[in-house]
Enzyme design. Structure first.
Site, PDB file in Angstrom:
ATOM      1  CG  LEU A   9      -1.818  -1.208   1.418  1.00  0.00           C
ATOM      2  CD1 LEU A   9      -2.827  -0.948   2.533  1.00  0.00           C
ATOM      3  CD2 LEU A   9      -2.534  -1.586   0.125  1.00  0.00           C
ATOM      4  NE  ARG A  16       1.120  12.789  10.247  1.00  0.00           N
ATOM      5  CZ  ARG A  16       1.217  11.726  11.046  1.00  0.00           C
ATOM      6  NH1 ARG A  16       1.849  11.816  12.195  1.00  0.00           N
ATOM      7  NH2 ARG A  16       0.680  10.581  10.676  1.00  0.00           N
ATOM      8  CE  LYS A  23       3.893   8.128   4.320  1.00  0.00           C
ATOM      9  NZ  LYS A  23       3.154   8.153   5.605  1.00  0.00           N
ATOM     10  CD  GLN A  76      -6.895   3.727  -1.937  1.00  0.00           C
ATOM     11  OE1 GLN A  76      -5.776   4.087  -1.590  1.00  0.00           O
ATOM     12  NE2 GLN A  76      -7.829   3.396  -1.057  1.00  0.00           N
ATOM     13  CE  LYS A 335      31.731  13.298 -15.136  1.00  0.00           C
ATOM     14  NZ  LYS A 335      31.031  14.134 -16.131  1.00  0.00           N
TER      15      LYS A 335
HETATM   16  C1  UD1 Z   1      -3.129   1.537  10.214  1.00  0.00           C
HETATM   17  C2  UD1 Z   1      -3.910   0.426  10.899  1.00  0.00           C
HETATM   18  C3  UD1 Z   1      -3.579   0.419  12.387  1.00  0.00           C
HETATM   19  C4  UD1 Z   1      -2.081   0.229  12.567  1.00  0.00           C
HETATM   20  C5  UD1 Z   1      -1.299   1.290  11.800  1.00  0.00           C
HETATM   21  C6  UD1 Z   1       0.163   0.944  11.817  1.00  0.00           C
HETATM   22  C7  UD1 Z   1      -6.019   0.277   9.670  1.00  0.00           C
HETATM   23  C8  UD1 Z   1      -7.450   0.607   9.657  1.00  0.00           C
HETATM   24  N1  UD1 Z   1      -5.344   0.701  10.720  1.00  0.00           N
HETATM   25  O1  UD1 Z   1      -3.576   2.773  10.757  1.00  0.00           O
HETATM   26  O2  UD1 Z   1      -4.270  -0.633  13.043  1.00  0.00           O
HETATM   27  O3  UD1 Z   1      -1.750   0.261  13.954  1.00  0.00           O
HETATM   28  O4  UD1 Z   1      -1.729   1.337  10.423  1.00  0.00           O
HETATM   29  O5  UD1 Z   1       0.898   1.961  11.232  1.00  0.00           O
HETATM   30  O6  UD1 Z   1      -5.548  -0.376   8.770  1.00  0.00           O
HETATM   31  N2  UD1 Z   1      -3.251   3.657   2.580  1.00  0.00           N
HETATM   32  C9  UD1 Z   1      -3.604   3.636   1.262  1.00  0.00           C
HETATM   33  N3  UD1 Z   1      -4.874   3.966   0.916  1.00  0.00           N
HETATM   34  C10 UD1 Z   1      -5.813   4.301   1.840  1.00  0.00           C
HETATM   35  C11 UD1 Z   1      -5.435   4.328   3.195  1.00  0.00           C
HETATM   36  C12 UD1 Z   1      -4.160   3.996   3.541  1.00  0.00           C
HETATM   37  O7  UD1 Z   1      -2.792   3.320   0.400  1.00  0.00           O
HETATM   38  O8  UD1 Z   1      -6.948   4.587   1.453  1.00  0.00           O
HETATM   39  C13 UD1 Z   1      -1.873   3.297   2.945  1.00  0.00           C
HETATM   40  C14 UD1 Z   1      -1.109   4.472   3.533  1.00  0.00           C
HETATM   41  O9  UD1 Z   1      -0.380   5.127   2.525  1.00  0.00           O
HETATM   42  C15 UD1 Z   1      -0.176   3.796   4.523  1.00  0.00           C
HETATM   43  C16 UD1 Z   1      -0.964   2.574   4.973  1.00  0.00           C
HETATM   44  O10 UD1 Z   1      -1.924   2.342   3.974  1.00  0.00           O
HETATM   45  O11 UD1 Z   1       1.021   3.353   3.915  1.00  0.00           O
HETATM   46  C17 UD1 Z   1      -1.613   2.774   6.322  1.00  0.00           C
HETATM   47  O12 UD1 Z   1      -2.520   3.840   6.267  1.00  0.00           O
HETATM   48  P1  UD1 Z   1      -2.633   4.888   7.452  1.00  0.00           P
HETATM   49  O13 UD1 Z   1      -3.661   5.899   7.068  1.00  0.00           O
HETATM   50  O14 UD1 Z   1      -1.321   5.354   7.879  1.00  0.00           O
HETATM   51  O15 UD1 Z   1      -3.266   3.950   8.596  1.00  0.00           O
HETATM   52  P2  UD1 Z   1      -3.247   4.229  10.146  1.00  0.00           P
HETATM   53  O16 UD1 Z   1      -4.389   5.092  10.493  1.00  0.00           O
HETATM   54  O17 UD1 Z   1      -1.898   4.646  10.572  1.00  0.00           O
END
Ligand code: UD1
Ligand code: MG
Length: 449
Positions: A9, A16, A23, A76, A335
Protein backbone atom coordinates in the site's frame (compact mmCIF):
# COMPACT_ATOMS: atom_id res chain seq x y z
CA UNK A 1 5.52 -24.29 -1.96
CA UNK A 2 2.73 -21.83 -1.20
CA UNK A 3 2.41 -19.10 -3.83
CA UNK A 4 2.74 -15.62 -2.35
CA UNK A 5 1.16 -12.37 -3.50
CA UNK A 6 2.48 -9.26 -1.75
CA UNK A 7 0.34 -6.14 -1.90
CA UNK A 8 2.17 -2.93 -1.05
CA UNK A 9 0.00 0.00 0.00
CA UNK A 10 1.58 3.21 -1.17
CA UNK A 11 -1.32 5.51 -1.98
CA UNK A 12 -0.77 7.79 1.00
CA UNK A 13 -0.34 11.51 0.49
CA UNK A 14 2.26 11.88 3.21
CA UNK A 15 0.90 15.29 4.19
CA UNK A 16 3.10 15.47 7.27
CA UNK A 17 6.25 15.16 5.16
CA UNK A 18 5.43 18.62 3.71
CA UNK A 19 6.91 17.58 0.41
CA UNK A 20 6.21 17.74 -3.30
CA UNK A 21 7.62 14.22 -3.54
CA UNK A 22 5.31 11.25 -2.79
CA UNK A 23 6.15 9.95 0.69
CA UNK A 24 7.28 6.47 -0.36
CA UNK A 25 9.92 7.98 -2.64
CA UNK A 26 11.76 9.61 0.25
CA UNK A 27 14.98 7.69 0.74
CA UNK A 28 16.54 5.88 3.67
CA UNK A 29 20.13 4.75 3.20
CA UNK A 30 20.07 6.17 -0.32
CA UNK A 31 17.11 4.10 -1.48
CA UNK A 32 13.43 5.10 -1.75
CA UNK A 33 11.31 3.61 1.04
CA UNK A 34 9.09 1.73 -1.40
CA UNK A 35 12.16 0.05 -2.89
CA UNK A 36 13.19 -1.28 0.52
CA UNK A 37 9.72 -2.77 0.85
CA UNK A 38 9.91 -4.29 -2.63
CA UNK A 39 13.35 -5.75 -1.82
CA UNK A 40 11.91 -7.45 1.27
CA UNK A 41 8.97 -8.81 -0.75
CA UNK A 42 11.31 -10.16 -3.43
CA UNK A 43 13.66 -11.67 -0.84
CA UNK A 44 10.67 -13.35 0.82
CA UNK A 45 9.97 -15.12 -2.46
CA UNK A 46 6.85 -13.31 -3.64
CA UNK A 47 5.48 -14.91 -6.80
CA UNK A 48 3.81 -11.61 -7.56
CA UNK A 49 3.90 -8.08 -6.20
CA UNK A 50 1.07 -5.58 -6.54
CA UNK A 51 1.65 -1.97 -5.58
CA UNK A 52 -1.26 0.35 -4.88
CA UNK A 53 -0.41 3.97 -5.60
CA UNK A 54 -2.29 7.25 -5.51
CA UNK A 55 -3.42 9.18 -8.56
CA UNK A 56 -0.63 11.28 -10.11
CA UNK A 57 2.01 9.05 -8.60
CA UNK A 58 3.72 8.28 -11.92
CA UNK A 59 7.10 8.64 -10.27
CA UNK A 60 6.21 5.92 -7.77
CA UNK A 61 5.13 3.66 -10.64
CA UNK A 62 8.43 4.32 -12.42
CA UNK A 63 10.45 3.45 -9.32
CA UNK A 64 8.43 0.25 -8.84
CA UNK A 65 9.12 -0.75 -12.45
CA UNK A 66 12.83 -0.09 -11.97
CA UNK A 67 13.15 -2.24 -8.86
CA UNK A 68 10.59 -4.95 -9.59
CA UNK A 69 9.81 -4.96 -13.32
CA UNK A 70 7.27 -7.77 -12.91
CA UNK A 71 5.25 -5.94 -10.27
CA UNK A 72 1.74 -4.76 -11.12
CA UNK A 73 0.76 -1.22 -10.29
CA UNK A 74 -2.82 -0.34 -9.31
CA UNK A 75 -4.17 3.13 -8.74
CA UNK A 76 -6.47 3.82 -5.81
CA UNK A 77 -8.26 6.90 -7.07
CA UNK A 78 -9.87 7.79 -3.74
CA UNK A 79 -8.34 7.14 -0.33
CA UNK A 80 -11.10 5.32 1.45
CA UNK A 81 -9.13 3.21 3.88
CA UNK A 82 -6.65 0.37 4.04
CA UNK A 83 -9.11 -2.38 3.02
CA UNK A 84 -10.28 -0.25 0.11
CA UNK A 85 -6.64 0.19 -0.90
CA UNK A 86 -6.01 -3.57 -0.85
CA UNK A 87 -9.10 -4.07 -3.01
CA UNK A 88 -7.60 -1.78 -5.65
CA UNK A 89 -5.48 -4.85 -6.42
CA UNK A 90 -8.62 -6.96 -6.94
CA UNK A 91 -7.41 -8.22 -10.33
CA UNK A 92 -4.36 -9.73 -8.65
CA UNK A 93 -6.37 -11.16 -5.74
CA UNK A 94 -8.80 -12.79 -8.19
CA UNK A 95 -6.00 -14.98 -9.52
CA UNK A 96 -6.10 -16.84 -6.19
CA UNK A 97 -2.71 -17.08 -4.48
CA UNK A 98 -2.18 -19.29 -1.42
CA UNK A 99 -0.89 -16.46 0.75
CA UNK A 100 -1.46 -12.74 0.50
CA UNK A 101 0.70 -10.39 2.55
CA UNK A 102 -0.14 -6.71 2.85
CA UNK A 103 2.77 -4.35 3.46
CA UNK A 104 2.96 -0.56 3.76
CA UNK A 105 5.20 1.44 1.45
CA UNK A 106 6.14 3.75 4.30
CA UNK A 107 7.43 1.00 6.60
CA UNK A 108 10.84 0.39 5.05
CA UNK A 109 12.68 -1.66 7.71
CA UNK A 110 10.66 -4.87 7.53
CA UNK A 111 12.90 -7.93 7.17
CA UNK A 112 12.13 -10.80 4.78
CA UNK A 113 12.26 -13.17 7.78
CA UNK A 114 9.33 -11.30 9.29
CA UNK A 115 7.23 -11.97 6.19
CA UNK A 116 8.11 -15.64 6.46
CA UNK A 117 7.11 -15.72 10.15
CA UNK A 118 3.80 -14.04 9.37
CA UNK A 119 2.97 -16.76 6.83
CA UNK A 120 3.47 -19.60 9.30
CA UNK A 121 -0.02 -19.31 10.89
CA UNK A 122 -1.55 -19.43 7.36
CA UNK A 123 0.26 -22.69 6.62
CA UNK A 124 -1.23 -23.97 9.88
CA UNK A 125 -4.76 -23.10 8.77
CA UNK A 126 -5.34 -19.57 10.05
CA UNK A 127 -7.46 -17.27 7.86
CA UNK A 128 -5.45 -14.22 8.81
CA UNK A 129 -2.26 -13.35 10.69
CA UNK A 130 -1.26 -9.97 12.02
CA UNK A 131 2.08 -8.51 12.99
CA UNK A 132 2.17 -7.11 16.53
CA UNK A 133 4.70 -4.86 18.24
CA UNK A 134 4.99 -2.90 21.46
CA UNK A 135 5.75 0.77 20.68
CA UNK A 136 7.03 3.05 23.44
CA UNK A 137 3.86 5.09 22.92
CA UNK A 138 0.90 3.14 21.50
CA UNK A 139 -1.17 6.25 20.79
CA UNK A 140 -2.64 6.17 17.29
CA UNK A 141 -2.09 2.48 16.63
CA UNK A 142 -4.71 -0.26 16.40
CA UNK A 143 -4.64 -2.41 19.58
CA UNK A 144 -4.52 -6.19 19.36
CA UNK A 145 -7.20 -7.87 21.47
CA UNK A 146 -5.88 -11.32 22.28
CA UNK A 147 -6.77 -14.39 24.30
CA UNK A 148 -3.76 -16.66 24.71
CA UNK A 149 -2.17 -16.79 21.28
CA UNK A 150 -5.53 -16.20 19.59
CA UNK A 151 -6.19 -12.80 18.08
CA UNK A 152 -9.79 -11.75 18.69
CA UNK A 153 -9.87 -8.36 17.01
CA UNK A 154 -7.94 -5.21 16.15
CA UNK A 155 -9.40 -2.10 17.69
CA UNK A 156 -8.48 1.20 16.06
CA UNK A 157 -7.55 3.98 18.48
CA UNK A 158 -10.66 5.99 17.59
CA UNK A 159 -13.00 3.05 18.30
CA UNK A 160 -11.19 1.73 21.38
CA UNK A 161 -12.57 1.93 24.91
CA UNK A 162 -10.42 3.47 27.65
CA UNK A 163 -9.62 -0.04 28.86
CA UNK A 164 -8.64 -1.24 25.36
CA UNK A 165 -6.34 1.76 25.00
CA UNK A 166 -4.22 0.46 27.89
CA UNK A 167 -3.19 -2.50 25.71
CA UNK A 168 0.46 -2.20 24.70
CA UNK A 169 0.44 -4.76 21.88
CA UNK A 170 -0.31 -2.88 18.66
CA UNK A 171 -0.96 -3.59 15.01
CA UNK A 172 2.17 -2.97 12.94
CA UNK A 173 0.05 -2.92 9.79
CA UNK A 174 1.45 -5.96 8.03
CA UNK A 175 -1.14 -8.64 7.55
CA UNK A 176 -1.17 -12.08 5.98
CA UNK A 177 -4.39 -13.46 4.54
CA UNK A 178 -5.44 -16.85 3.25
CA UNK A 179 -5.29 -16.02 -0.44
CA UNK A 180 -8.27 -18.17 -1.32
CA UNK A 181 -10.48 -16.41 1.24
CA UNK A 182 -9.00 -12.91 0.97
CA UNK A 183 -11.46 -11.41 -1.51
CA UNK A 184 -14.46 -12.73 0.37
CA UNK A 185 -13.13 -11.33 3.66
CA UNK A 186 -12.25 -7.96 2.14
CA UNK A 187 -15.59 -7.57 0.36
CA UNK A 188 -17.34 -7.90 3.73
CA UNK A 189 -15.55 -4.89 5.22
CA UNK A 190 -17.75 -1.80 5.55
CA UNK A 191 -17.16 1.77 6.65
CA UNK A 192 -19.46 2.03 9.70
CA UNK A 193 -16.79 3.50 11.98
CA UNK A 194 -15.42 6.73 13.39
CA UNK A 195 -13.35 7.55 10.30
CA UNK A 196 -15.93 6.34 7.74
CA UNK A 197 -13.16 4.29 6.17
CA UNK A 198 -12.85 0.67 5.05
CA UNK A 199 -10.55 -0.70 7.76
CA UNK A 200 -8.36 -3.62 6.75
CA UNK A 201 -8.18 -4.45 10.45
CA UNK A 202 -11.85 -5.48 10.38
CA UNK A 203 -10.98 -8.68 8.53
CA UNK A 204 -9.84 -10.23 11.82
CA UNK A 205 -13.32 -10.24 13.32
CA UNK A 206 -14.87 -11.09 9.97
CA UNK A 207 -12.61 -14.14 9.57
CA UNK A 208 -13.38 -15.29 13.10
CA UNK A 209 -17.11 -14.86 12.45
CA UNK A 210 -16.68 -17.27 9.55
CA UNK A 211 -14.99 -19.80 11.83
CA UNK A 212 -11.41 -19.01 10.78
CA UNK A 213 -8.58 -18.58 13.24
CA UNK A 214 -6.54 -15.37 13.48
CA UNK A 215 -2.88 -15.55 14.48
CA UNK A 216 -0.46 -12.94 15.71
CA UNK A 217 3.35 -12.67 15.41
CA UNK A 218 5.32 -10.21 17.49
CA UNK A 219 8.38 -8.32 16.21
CA UNK A 220 10.74 -5.66 17.56
CA UNK A 221 9.32 -2.15 17.25
CA UNK A 222 12.29 -0.99 15.19
CA UNK A 223 11.58 -3.50 12.43
CA UNK A 224 8.18 -1.96 11.78
CA UNK A 225 8.96 1.72 12.28
CA UNK A 226 6.63 3.68 10.00
CA UNK A 227 7.53 7.02 8.49
CA UNK A 228 5.02 9.85 8.56
CA UNK A 229 7.28 12.85 9.14
CA UNK A 230 10.83 14.02 8.46
CA UNK A 231 11.70 13.27 12.09
CA UNK A 232 10.55 9.66 11.67
CA UNK A 233 12.46 9.49 8.38
CA UNK A 234 15.62 10.40 10.31
CA UNK A 235 14.81 7.76 12.95
CA UNK A 236 14.39 5.09 10.28
CA UNK A 237 17.67 6.21 8.74
CA UNK A 238 19.45 5.83 12.09
CA UNK A 239 18.07 2.32 12.60
CA UNK A 240 19.03 1.24 9.10
CA UNK A 241 22.52 2.74 9.38
CA UNK A 242 23.11 0.72 12.57
CA UNK A 243 22.02 -2.43 10.75
CA UNK A 244 24.17 -1.74 7.68
CA UNK A 245 27.28 -0.97 9.76
CA UNK A 246 26.81 -4.17 11.76
CA UNK A 247 26.39 -6.15 8.53
CA UNK A 248 29.55 -4.63 7.01
CA UNK A 249 31.62 -5.43 10.10
CA UNK A 250 30.25 -8.99 10.19
CA UNK A 251 31.36 -9.36 6.57
CA UNK A 252 34.95 -8.44 7.44
CA UNK A 253 35.10 -4.65 7.08
CA UNK A 254 36.91 -2.53 9.68
CA UNK A 255 34.91 0.57 10.49
CA UNK A 256 37.20 2.57 12.73
CA UNK A 257 34.35 4.73 14.02
CA UNK A 258 31.18 2.98 12.81
CA UNK A 259 28.78 5.67 14.00
CA UNK A 260 30.45 8.23 11.69
CA UNK A 261 30.27 6.14 8.52
CA UNK A 262 27.12 6.42 6.41
CA UNK A 263 26.30 3.56 4.11
CA UNK A 264 23.80 3.04 1.32
CA UNK A 265 21.53 0.00 1.33
CA UNK A 266 23.43 -1.35 -1.69
CA UNK A 267 27.02 -0.62 -0.58
CA UNK A 268 29.09 -3.74 -1.23
CA UNK A 269 32.40 -4.53 0.45
CA UNK A 270 35.04 -7.18 -0.02
CA UNK A 271 37.04 -8.46 2.94
CA UNK A 272 39.62 -6.51 4.89
CA UNK A 273 38.38 -3.19 3.67
CA UNK A 274 39.22 -0.39 6.11
CA UNK A 275 36.95 2.61 6.36
CA UNK A 276 38.28 5.48 8.41
CA UNK A 277 36.03 7.92 10.28
CA UNK A 278 33.57 10.28 8.61
CA UNK A 279 33.07 8.64 5.26
CA UNK A 280 29.83 8.88 3.28
CA UNK A 281 28.73 6.22 0.78
CA UNK A 282 25.97 7.13 -1.65
CA UNK A 283 24.19 4.50 -3.78
CA UNK A 284 25.97 2.15 -6.15
CA UNK A 285 29.35 1.66 -4.49
CA UNK A 286 31.46 -1.48 -4.55
CA UNK A 287 34.74 -1.64 -2.63
CA UNK A 288 36.95 -4.65 -3.18
CA UNK A 289 39.21 -6.64 -0.88
CA UNK A 290 41.89 -4.83 1.03
CA UNK A 291 40.96 -1.31 -0.13
CA UNK A 292 41.15 1.59 2.31
CA UNK A 293 38.78 4.54 2.32
CA UNK A 294 40.44 7.21 4.37
CA UNK A 295 38.75 9.82 6.51
CA UNK A 296 36.30 12.41 5.18
CA UNK A 297 35.77 10.90 1.75
CA UNK A 298 32.50 11.05 -0.22
CA UNK A 299 31.92 8.07 -2.49
CA UNK A 300 28.96 7.50 -4.81
CA UNK A 301 28.34 5.23 -7.82
CA UNK A 302 31.97 4.14 -7.76
CA UNK A 303 33.94 0.91 -7.94
CA UNK A 304 37.10 0.76 -5.84
CA UNK A 305 39.43 -2.05 -6.89
CA UNK A 306 41.42 -4.35 -4.61
CA UNK A 307 44.00 -2.67 -2.44
CA UNK A 308 43.17 0.83 -3.69
CA UNK A 309 43.55 3.77 -1.32
CA UNK A 310 41.06 6.61 -1.46
CA UNK A 311 41.31 9.83 0.50
CA UNK A 312 41.55 11.42 2.96
CA UNK A 313 39.15 14.07 1.62
CA UNK A 314 38.56 12.43 -1.75
CA UNK A 315 35.40 12.49 -3.79
CA UNK A 316 34.44 9.63 -6.09
CA UNK A 317 31.45 10.42 -8.24
CA UNK A 318 29.30 8.09 -10.36
CA UNK A 319 31.27 6.18 -12.95
CA UNK A 320 34.57 6.31 -11.08
CA UNK A 321 36.25 2.95 -11.76
CA UNK A 322 39.43 2.45 -9.78
CA UNK A 323 41.58 -0.56 -10.64
CA UNK A 324 43.80 -2.55 -8.34
CA UNK A 325 46.12 -0.51 -6.14
CA UNK A 326 45.01 2.89 -7.47
CA UNK A 327 45.73 5.82 -5.16
CA UNK A 328 43.36 8.76 -5.09
CA UNK A 329 44.51 11.29 -2.55
CA UNK A 330 43.35 14.44 -0.82
CA UNK A 331 41.14 16.95 -2.57
CA UNK A 332 40.85 14.82 -5.68
CA UNK A 333 37.56 14.38 -7.54
CA UNK A 334 37.04 11.52 -9.98
CA UNK A 335 33.93 11.31 -12.18
CA UNK A 336 33.00 8.86 -14.97
CA UNK A 337 36.60 7.79 -15.39
CA UNK A 338 38.46 4.50 -15.55
CA UNK A 339 41.74 4.45 -13.68
CA UNK A 340 43.70 1.33 -14.60
CA UNK A 341 45.71 -0.56 -11.97
CA UNK A 342 48.49 1.37 -10.29
CA UNK A 343 47.36 4.85 -11.33
CA UNK A 344 48.15 7.58 -8.81
CA UNK A 345 46.28 10.86 -8.49
CA UNK A 346 47.44 11.98 -5.13
CA UNK A 347 46.64 15.66 -4.76
CA UNK A 348 44.23 18.42 -5.75
CA UNK A 349 42.99 17.15 -9.10
CA UNK A 350 39.83 16.75 -11.16
CA UNK A 351 39.64 13.77 -13.48
CA UNK A 352 36.33 13.56 -15.36
CA UNK A 353 35.15 11.65 -18.44
CA UNK A 354 38.58 10.11 -18.78
CA UNK A 355 40.41 6.87 -19.07
CA UNK A 356 43.86 6.55 -17.61
CA UNK A 357 46.19 3.64 -18.42
CA UNK A 358 48.05 1.50 -15.91
CA UNK A 359 50.71 3.04 -13.64
CA UNK A 360 50.27 6.54 -14.95
CA UNK A 361 51.08 9.27 -12.44
CA UNK A 362 48.89 12.35 -12.41
CA UNK A 363 50.57 15.27 -10.72
CA UNK A 364 49.08 17.66 -8.20
CA UNK A 365 46.59 20.13 -9.54
CA UNK A 366 45.86 18.39 -12.83
CA UNK A 367 42.50 19.25 -14.31
CA UNK A 368 40.72 17.56 -17.20
CA UNK A 369 38.76 20.37 -18.84
CA UNK A 370 35.88 18.18 -19.93
CA UNK A 371 33.11 20.73 -20.45
CA UNK A 372 32.93 23.52 -23.01
CA UNK A 373 29.69 24.94 -21.69
CA UNK A 374 27.63 22.79 -24.04
CA UNK A 375 29.00 19.26 -24.18
CA UNK A 376 31.22 16.90 -22.21
CA UNK A 377 34.38 15.63 -23.91
CA UNK A 378 36.70 12.74 -23.13
CA UNK A 379 40.32 12.67 -22.15
CA UNK A 380 42.31 9.52 -22.89
CA UNK A 381 45.63 8.97 -21.21
CA UNK A 382 47.77 5.91 -21.91
CA UNK A 383 49.76 3.67 -19.59
CA UNK A 384 52.99 4.69 -17.79
CA UNK A 385 52.49 8.34 -18.65
CA UNK A 386 53.56 11.23 -16.45
CA UNK A 387 51.22 14.18 -16.19
CA UNK A 388 53.17 17.11 -14.76
CA UNK A 389 51.86 19.15 -11.90
CA UNK A 390 49.18 21.70 -12.67
CA UNK A 391 48.49 20.50 -16.19
CA UNK A 392 45.26 21.30 -17.96
CA UNK A 393 44.04 18.70 -20.42
CA UNK A 394 41.56 20.39 -22.70
CA UNK A 395 39.23 17.64 -23.91
CA UNK A 396 38.74 16.05 -26.32
CA UNK A 397 42.38 15.14 -26.13
CA UNK A 398 44.52 12.05 -25.89
CA UNK A 399 47.94 11.40 -24.40
CA UNK A 400 49.81 8.29 -25.52
CA UNK A 401 51.52 5.57 -23.50
CA UNK A 402 54.70 6.71 -21.81
CA UNK A 403 54.17 10.36 -22.72
CA UNK A 404 55.52 13.05 -20.41
CA UNK A 405 53.73 16.35 -19.90
CA UNK A 406 55.77 19.21 -18.56
CA UNK A 407 54.53 20.87 -15.42
CA UNK A 408 52.03 23.63 -15.96
CA UNK A 409 51.16 22.61 -19.50
CA UNK A 410 47.90 23.44 -21.19
CA UNK A 411 47.41 20.47 -23.49
CA UNK A 412 45.11 21.17 -26.41
CA UNK A 413 46.62 18.85 -29.01
CA UNK A 414 46.98 15.07 -28.82
CA UNK A 415 50.32 13.88 -27.47
CA UNK A 416 51.74 10.78 -29.17
CA UNK A 417 53.29 7.92 -27.18
CA UNK A 418 56.69 8.50 -25.53
CA UNK A 419 56.56 12.19 -26.40
CA UNK A 420 57.50 15.07 -24.14
CA UNK A 421 54.89 17.82 -24.44
CA UNK A 422 55.51 21.31 -23.12
CA UNK A 423 52.51 23.56 -23.44
CA UNK A 424 53.47 26.77 -21.69
CA UNK A 425 55.28 30.04 -22.37
CA UNK A 426 59.05 29.92 -22.07
CA UNK A 427 60.58 31.44 -18.99
CA UNK A 428 62.69 34.57 -19.40
CA UNK A 429 65.42 35.47 -16.84
CA UNK A 430 66.62 39.07 -16.59
CA UNK A 431 69.83 39.22 -14.51
CA UNK A 432 70.03 42.12 -12.02
CA UNK A 433 66.53 43.33 -12.77
CA UNK A 434 65.18 42.25 -9.40
CA UNK A 435 67.46 44.66 -7.54
CA UNK A 436 66.61 47.57 -9.89
CA UNK A 437 62.92 46.90 -9.54
CA UNK A 438 63.20 46.91 -5.75
CA UNK A 439 65.10 50.19 -5.79
CA UNK A 440 62.44 51.85 -7.93
CA UNK A 441 59.61 50.58 -5.81
CA UNK A 442 61.21 51.70 -2.55
CA UNK A 443 61.75 55.19 -4.08
CA UNK A 444 58.02 55.35 -4.74
CA UNK A 445 58.37 55.13 -8.50
CA UNK A 446 56.07 52.94 -10.51
CA UNK A 447 57.86 50.23 -12.48
CA UNK A 448 57.75 50.55 -16.27
CA UNK A 449 54.88 48.58 -17.75
C1 UD1 B 1 -3.13 1.54 10.21
C2 UD1 B 1 -3.91 0.43 10.90
C3 UD1 B 1 -3.58 0.42 12.39
C4 UD1 B 1 -2.08 0.23 12.57
C5 UD1 B 1 -1.30 1.29 11.80
C6 UD1 B 1 0.16 0.94 11.82
C7 UD1 B 1 -6.02 0.28 9.67
C8 UD1 B 1 -7.45 0.61 9.66
N1 UD1 B 1 -5.34 0.70 10.72
O1 UD1 B 1 -3.58 2.77 10.76
O2 UD1 B 1 -4.27 -0.63 13.04
O3 UD1 B 1 -1.75 0.26 13.95
O4 UD1 B 1 -1.73 1.34 10.42
O5 UD1 B 1 0.90 1.96 11.23
O6 UD1 B 1 -5.55 -0.38 8.77
N2 UD1 B 1 -3.25 3.66 2.58
C9 UD1 B 1 -3.60 3.64 1.26
N3 UD1 B 1 -4.87 3.97 0.92
C10 UD1 B 1 -5.81 4.30 1.84
C11 UD1 B 1 -5.44 4.33 3.20
C12 UD1 B 1 -4.16 4.00 3.54
O7 UD1 B 1 -2.79 3.32 0.40
O8 UD1 B 1 -6.95 4.59 1.45
C13 UD1 B 1 -1.87 3.30 2.94
C14 UD1 B 1 -1.11 4.47 3.53
O9 UD1 B 1 -0.38 5.13 2.53
C15 UD1 B 1 -0.18 3.80 4.52
C16 UD1 B 1 -0.96 2.57 4.97
O10 UD1 B 1 -1.92 2.34 3.97
O11 UD1 B 1 1.02 3.35 3.92
C17 UD1 B 1 -1.61 2.77 6.32
O12 UD1 B 1 -2.52 3.84 6.27
P1 UD1 B 1 -2.63 4.89 7.45
O13 UD1 B 1 -3.66 5.90 7.07
O14 UD1 B 1 -1.32 5.35 7.88
O15 UD1 B 1 -3.27 3.95 8.60
P2 UD1 B 1 -3.25 4.23 10.15
O16 UD1 B 1 -4.39 5.09 10.49
O17 UD1 B 1 -1.90 4.65 10.57
MG1 MG C 1 -0.13 5.39 9.62
Amino acid sequence: MRQLLVIVLAAGEGTRMRSSVPKVLHAVAGRPMVSHVLDAALAAGAARIAVVIGPDHDKVAAEVRRVAPDAEVFVQSERRGTAHAVLAARAALERGYDDVVVMYGDTPLVRPETLAALRVPLAEGAGVAVLGFRPADPTGYGRLLTEGDELLAIREEKEASAQERTIGLCNAGLMALDGHAALDLLDRVDYANAKKEFYLTDVVEIARGLGRRAGVCEVAAEDVAGVNSRAQLAQAEAILQRRLRARAMEAGVTLVAPETVFLAADTRFGRDVIVEPNVFFGPGVRVEDGATIRAFSHVEGAHVGPGAIVGPFARLRPGAELGQGVHVGNFVEIKASDLAPGVKVNHLSYVGDSSVGANTNIGAGTITCNYDGFRKHRTTIGANAFIGTNSLLVAPVSVGDGAYLATGSVITDDVPADTLAIGRARQVNKPGLAARLRAKLSAGLAPKK
